[in-house]
Design an enzyme around this catalytic site. Structure first.
Site, PDB file in Angstrom:
ATOM      1  N   ARG A  10       6.119   3.160  -8.690  1.00  0.00           N
ATOM      2  CA  ARG A  10       6.719   2.000  -8.043  1.00  0.00           C
ATOM      3  C   ARG A  10       8.219   2.016  -8.323  1.00  0.00           C
ATOM      4  O   ARG A  10       8.658   2.427  -9.411  1.00  0.00           O
ATOM      5  CB  ARG A  10       6.091   0.730  -8.610  1.00  0.00           C
ATOM      6  N   HIS A  11       9.007   1.562  -7.370  1.00  0.00           N
ATOM      7  CA  HIS A  11      10.454   1.443  -7.575  1.00  0.00           C
ATOM      8  C   HIS A  11      10.762   0.543  -8.771  1.00  0.00           C
ATOM      9  O   HIS A  11       9.916  -0.246  -9.218  1.00  0.00           O
ATOM     10  CB  HIS A  11      11.106   0.859  -6.322  1.00  0.00           C
ATOM     11  N   ARG A  60      15.536  -0.353  -2.199  1.00  0.00           N
ATOM     12  CA  ARG A  60      15.170  -0.392  -3.619  1.00  0.00           C
ATOM     13  C   ARG A  60      14.523   0.913  -4.078  1.00  0.00           C
ATOM     14  O   ARG A  60      14.688   1.322  -5.221  1.00  0.00           O
ATOM     15  CB  ARG A  60      14.268  -1.586  -3.911  1.00  0.00           C
ATOM     16  N   GLU A  84       6.930  -0.450   1.860  1.00  0.00           N
ATOM     17  CA  GLU A  84       6.025  -1.506   1.429  1.00  0.00           C
ATOM     18  C   GLU A  84       5.309  -2.115   2.630  1.00  0.00           C
ATOM     19  O   GLU A  84       5.758  -1.969   3.779  1.00  0.00           O
ATOM     20  CB  GLU A  84       6.821  -2.583   0.676  1.00  0.00           C
ATOM     21  N   HIS A 149       6.276   1.847  -3.363  1.00  0.00           N
ATOM     22  CA  HIS A 149       6.128   0.417  -3.624  1.00  0.00           C
ATOM     23  C   HIS A 149       4.737   0.109  -4.160  1.00  0.00           C
ATOM     24  O   HIS A 149       3.790   0.872  -3.937  1.00  0.00           O
ATOM     25  CB  HIS A 149       6.383  -0.370  -2.333  1.00  0.00           C
TER      26      HIS A 149
END
Length: 200
Positions: A10-11, A60, A84, A149
């Site tokens: 995940r970022h 992001r 996402e 994401h």
């Protein structure tokens, strides 16, 4: 077809994450804590013999990949199918502002959870799976870091675990760590869960 190993992450956390605000396919800046965690993870990732970074094209995820790549120095491919989940009318809202009954009804749909005007979790899984299989064809024999994401990681992992994606299911993994997915012959399978790059 050569085997390709993906490490899904995940970022780094954003300001909207801290504010419990729904980002979906909108963006906000990485938080100071998110930046620090990302920088701390980079040296451990360098020990994984990675050959490429595959990242969502949202800001992001790109920012997270950029910070990691100061250490890793890898070629980067941006992939819009790793975005996402699209949260439609809920995008930009705080979770607290959405009626609890509305959220509960949506979550009870499992894979068909779909915010008004958005996309379903099943659709997220479909596009992400296609993206990984396509990437495997061009990165055979490599180990690839996938910066994406939470909704994408969860959809891929939960599908491979055969989960119903319902709210009463316990968490299957630690969102702060890496989740391994292997592609062999166009078929995705689950490798190790909760890989900590900082572990010796």
């Amino acid at each position: 077809m050569s085997r390709c190993v993906f490490f899904l992450m995940r970022h780094a956390a954003t300001l909207w994450n801290l504010d419990k605000r729904i980002q979906g396919q909108w963006d906000s800046e990485l938080s100071p804590a998110g930046l620090a965690a990302c920088e701390a993870m980079a040296p451990g990732l360098a020990r994984l013999s990675l050959g490429r970074i595959l990242a969502s094209d949202l800001g992001r995820a790109k920012a997270t990949a950029g910070i990691l790549n100061r250490t890793l120095g890898l070629p980067v491919t941006l992939e819009r199918r790793l975005r996402e989940q699209h949260f439609g009318d809920w995008t930009g809202k705080h979770w607290r502002d959405i009626p609890a009954a509305e959220v509960a009804a949506a979550e009870a749909a499992g894979w068909q959870f779909q915010p008004p005007g958005g996309e379903s979790r099943a659709e997220v899984h479909s596009r992400a799976g296609h993206a990984l299989r396509d990437a495997a064809r061009t990165n055979g024999g490599k180990r690839v870091l996938v910066v994406t994401h939470q909704g994408v990681v969860k959809a891929v992992v939960y599908h491979l675990l055969g989960r119903a994606y319902l709210p009463d299911e316990p968490p299957a993994y630690d969102r702060r760590l890496l989740q391994e997915v292997v592609c062999q012959g166009g078929v995705l399978s689950l490798g190790r869960l909760d890989i900590d790059p900082a572990a010796p």
